[in-house]
Design a protein around this motif. Structure first.
Motif, mmCIF file in Angstrom:
data_model
loop_
_atom_site.group_PDB
_atom_site.id
_atom_site.type_symbol
_atom_site.label_atom_id
_atom_site.label_comp_id
_atom_site.label_asym_id
_atom_site.label_seq_id
_atom_site.Cartn_x
_atom_site.Cartn_y
_atom_site.Cartn_z
ATOM 1 N N PRO A 129 0.814 -1.225 0.000
ATOM 2 C CA PRO A 129 0.000 0.000 0.000
ATOM 3 C C PRO A 129 0.844 1.270 0.000
ATOM 4 C CG PRO A 129 -0.879 -1.595 1.567
ATOM 5 C CD PRO A 129 0.430 -2.149 1.087
ATOM 6 N N GLY A 130 0.609 2.125 -0.998
ATOM 7 C CA GLY A 130 1.291 3.411 -1.079
ATOM 8 C C GLY A 130 2.722 3.357 -1.536
ATOM 9 N N ALA A 131 3.233 2.179 -1.902
ATOM 10 C CA ALA A 131 4.664 2.021 -2.179
ATOM 11 C C ALA A 131 5.147 2.815 -3.380
ATOM 12 C CB ALA A 131 4.993 0.549 -2.378
ATOM 13 N N LEU A 132 4.269 3.091 -4.337
ATOM 14 C CA LEU A 132 4.693 3.758 -5.564
ATOM 15 C C LEU A 132 4.401 5.255 -5.573
ATOM 16 C CD1 LEU A 132 3.675 1.094 -8.245
ATOM 17 C CD2 LEU A 132 5.761 1.266 -6.889
ATOM 18 N N ASP A 133 3.894 5.775 -4.459
ATOM 19 C CA ASP A 133 3.626 7.211 -4.386
ATOM 20 C C ASP A 133 4.925 7.989 -4.599
ATOM 21 O OD1 ASP A 133 1.058 6.519 -3.798
ATOM 22 O OD2 ASP A 133 1.147 7.103 -1.676
ATOM 23 N N GLY A 134 4.924 8.902 -5.550
ATOM 24 C CA GLY A 134 6.117 9.690 -5.831
ATOM 25 C C GLY A 134 7.025 9.098 -6.889
ATOM 26 N N MET A 135 6.698 7.902 -7.387
ATOM 27 C CA MET A 135 7.508 7.312 -8.451
ATOM 28 C C MET A 135 7.203 7.997 -9.781
ATOM 29 S SD MET A 135 7.778 3.339 -9.808
ATOM 30 C CE MET A 135 8.797 2.760 -8.447
ATOM 31 N N ASP A 136 8.233 8.189 -10.567
ATOM 32 C CA ASP A 136 8.076 8.748 -11.904
ATOM 33 C C ASP A 136 6.996 7.977 -12.679
ATOM 34 O OD1 ASP A 136 9.090 8.247 -14.931
ATOM 35 O OD2 ASP A 136 9.528 10.306 -14.317
ATOM 36 N N ARG A 137 6.116 8.710 -13.346
ATOM 37 C CA ARG A 137 4.959 8.098 -14.011
ATOM 38 C C ARG A 137 5.367 7.042 -15.032
ATOM 39 N NH1 ARG A 137 2.086 8.915 -18.644
ATOM 40 N NH2 ARG A 137 -0.142 8.414 -18.569
ATOM 41 N N PRO A 248 10.825 5.616 -4.849
ATOM 42 C CA PRO A 248 10.560 6.766 -3.970
ATOM 43 C C PRO A 248 10.601 6.417 -2.495
ATOM 44 C CG PRO A 248 8.511 5.900 -4.849
ATOM 45 C CD PRO A 248 9.616 5.135 -5.535
ATOM 46 N N PRO A 249 10.736 7.443 -1.632
ATOM 47 C CA PRO A 249 10.722 7.207 -0.185
ATOM 48 C C PRO A 249 9.485 6.451 0.290
ATOM 49 C CG PRO A 249 11.461 9.440 -0.644
ATOM 50 C CD PRO A 249 11.010 8.849 -1.960
ATOM 51 N N ALA A 250 8.369 6.594 -0.413
ATOM 52 C CA ALA A 250 7.152 5.865 -0.030
ATOM 53 C C ALA A 250 7.389 4.358 -0.019
ATOM 54 C CB ALA A 250 6.010 6.214 -0.981
ATOM 55 N N MET A 251 8.264 3.877 -0.895
ATOM 56 C CA MET A 251 8.573 2.450 -0.910
ATOM 57 C C MET A 251 9.283 2.045 0.383
ATOM 58 S SD MET A 251 8.508 -0.522 -2.309
ATOM 59 C CE MET A 251 8.118 -0.350 -4.070
ATOM 60 N N ALA A 252 10.212 2.883 0.844
ATOM 61 C CA ALA A 252 10.912 2.570 2.094
ATOM 62 C C ALA A 252 9.931 2.511 3.260
ATOM 63 C CB ALA A 252 11.994 3.617 2.368
ATOM 64 N N TRP A 253 8.985 3.446 3.316
ATOM 65 C CA TRP A 253 7.998 3.429 4.394
ATOM 66 C C TRP A 253 7.108 2.199 4.299
ATOM 67 C CZ3 TRP A 253 9.315 5.834 8.369
ATOM 68 C CH2 TRP A 253 9.893 7.100 8.326
ATOM 69 N N ALA A 254 6.765 1.811 3.074
ATOM 70 C CA ALA A 254 5.961 0.599 2.913
ATOM 71 C C ALA A 254 6.725 -0.625 3.405
ATOM 72 C CB ALA A 254 5.565 0.427 1.448
ATOM 73 N N LEU A 255 8.025 -0.666 3.144
ATOM 74 C CA LEU A 255 8.844 -1.775 3.620
ATOM 75 C C LEU A 255 8.975 -1.765 5.139
ATOM 76 C CD1 LEU A 255 11.649 -1.816 0.895
ATOM 77 C CD2 LEU A 255 9.991 -3.632 1.349
ATOM 78 N N VAL A 256 9.114 -0.578 5.714
ATOM 79 C CA VAL A 256 9.189 -0.475 7.174
ATOM 80 C C VAL A 256 7.959 -1.115 7.814
ATOM 81 C CG1 VAL A 256 9.054 1.147 9.104
ATOM 82 C CG2 VAL A 256 10.697 1.537 7.264
ATOM 83 N N ARG A 257 6.794 -0.850 7.225
ATOM 84 C CA ARG A 257 5.555 -1.397 7.784
ATOM 85 C C ARG A 257 5.443 -2.905 7.573
ATOM 86 N NH1 ARG A 257 3.636 3.524 5.487
ATOM 87 N NH2 ARG A 257 2.945 2.421 3.615
ATOM 88 N N ALA A 258 6.089 -3.424 6.530
ATOM 89 C CA ALA A 258 5.935 -4.836 6.179
ATOM 90 C C ALA A 258 6.989 -5.747 6.798
ATOM 91 C CB ALA A 258 5.960 -4.995 4.658
ATOM 92 N N LEU A 259 8.178 -5.223 7.065
ATOM 93 C CA LEU A 259 9.270 -6.056 7.557
ATOM 94 C C LEU A 259 9.162 -6.253 9.072
ATOM 95 C CD1 LEU A 259 12.139 -4.436 5.476
ATOM 96 C CD2 LEU A 259 11.291 -6.774 5.215
ATOM 97 N N PRO A 260 9.459 -7.446 9.571
ATOM 98 C CA PRO A 260 9.316 -7.708 11.011
ATOM 99 C C PRO A 260 10.382 -7.059 11.878
ATOM 100 C CG PRO A 260 10.127 -9.661 9.891
ATOM 101 C CD PRO A 260 9.783 -8.667 8.818
ATOM 102 N N ASN A 261 11.556 -6.757 11.315
ATOM 103 C CA ASN A 261 12.652 -6.177 12.092
ATOM 104 C C ASN A 261 13.421 -5.254 11.165
ATOM 105 O OD1 ASN A 261 14.789 -5.537 13.742
ATOM 106 N ND2 ASN A 261 15.429 -7.644 14.121
ATOM 107 N N CYS A 262 13.220 -3.959 11.339
ATOM 108 C CA CYS A 262 13.707 -3.019 10.331
ATOM 109 C C CYS A 262 14.246 -1.747 10.958
ATOM 110 C CB CYS A 262 12.564 -2.688 9.374
ATOM 111 S SG CYS A 262 12.967 -1.434 8.151
ATOM 112 N N GLU A 263 15.306 -1.237 10.358
ATOM 113 C CA GLU A 263 15.884 0.057 10.711
ATOM 114 C C GLU A 263 15.938 0.873 9.423
ATOM 115 O OE1 GLU A 263 19.640 0.555 13.179
ATOM 116 O OE2 GLU A 263 20.412 0.841 11.149
#
Length: 299
Positions: A129-137, A248-263
């Motif tokens: 969810p939201g992972a592609l927000d901000g990605m070049d069209r 985009p940074p939105a992908m990193a945030w999506a990964l943060v929410r999905a990964l069990p142990n993340c920095e």
């Protein structure tokens, strides 16, 4: 040091090593339109910090023989053979951009051997969810085509290959012009420009080009395992440029929410911020080798 590993399947795996040849082993997974040359971004820092960076070319890139794959998990047997051939026990993994799925797949299957996992400008599952927000069209469109119609994706990549082979020095500046301002600045450096030209030659001139790239796009949507199933005692460290429009940074945030142990570490710069942040990326990896993993996400 560069060598070619003969796999049990009969394929060849092209491998280049960077950094400290007697240091802690780190298997480096390059990006979509990339090759082992991308490990050069961190080579000097790896040498200074006692890291042996081992960078294989994916199938169809450079001298690595092409093979059909359905998920990134299909790459793990190659990693196991590589580790066996080099006499590796435990090791770390780094996945940059489109190499992220392969680093995470290795963590999924070989978590007991993976000491640290680092993702740089990493392409996670686009359906998050939201992972592609901000990605070049145009890149969002290509991702969609790649998952629904591989034939169209191959055609698009073949057109790019034809333009590159006709005039490499003209092709790359046109590509760079579509990137963020920080990335355009980095590629004003001739050594970075020429490094990426070598990547493009490995893909489009020496490798299978369009066929391999189209397959890669399809794999992004089919990791073959849920991110939540990754071992909770192994932290995944994400490095993300705040101005990145490729991943985009939105992908990193999506990964943060999905990964069990993340920095997650968000830094100035675009998709190629690793060129300037290599010292911090390598220093953090070095620190993690001696610290216990936390079970809680950190940002």
């Amino acid at each position: 040091m560069e060598h070619a590993l003969a796999l049990r399947s009969g394929r060849t795996l092209e491998v280049r090593e960077y950094g400290d040849e007697s240091g802690h082993p780190v298997i480096f997974f390059h990006g979509l339109i990339g090759s082992h040359h991308q490990a050069s971004y961190i080579a000097d820092q790896a040498r200074q910090n006692g890291l042996r960076v081992i960078a294989p070319n994916r199938p169809g890139v450079g001298r690595s023989g092409f093979t059909r794959r359905t998920t990134p998990l299909d790459a793990v047997p190659d990693v196991e053979e590589l580790a066996e051939a080099l006499g590796l026990g435990e090791f770390s993994v780094i996945g940059i951009s489109g190499g992220a799925p392969y680093a995470l797949a290795t963590l999924s299957r070989l978590g007991h051997r993976v000491q640290t996992a680092t993702i740089i400008s990493g392409m996670g599952p686009p359906q998050l969810p939201g992972a592609l927000d901000g990605m070049d069209r145009r890149r969002r469109l290509l991702l969609g085509i790649g998952s629904r119609n591989p034939r169209l994706a191959r055609r698009a990549f073949q057109e790019a290959a034809d333009r590159f082979q006709a005039d490499p020095e003209r092709f790359l500046p046109r590509l760079i012009a579509t990137w963020s301002a920080p990335d355009r600045m980095i590629f004003r450096r001739r050594e970075v420009f020429e490094l990426f030209l070598r990547d493009l030659h490995s893909v489009f001139t020496e490798g299978v080009g369009a066929e391999g790239l189209a397959q890669e796009l399809a794999l992004y949507r089919n990791y073959g395992f849920p991110l939540r199933s990754l071992p909770k005692d192994r932290r995944v460290t994400l490095w993300q440029g705040l101005a990145d429009t490729i991943v985009p940074p939105a992908m990193a945030w999506a990964l943060v929410r999905a990964l069990p142990n993340c920095e997650a570490l968000l830094v100035p710069g675009g998709h190629f911020m690793a060129v300037d942040e290599a010292h911090r990326i390598v220093a953090r990896l070095r620190e993690q080798l001696d610290e216990p993993a936390s079970l809680e996400n950190q940002t």
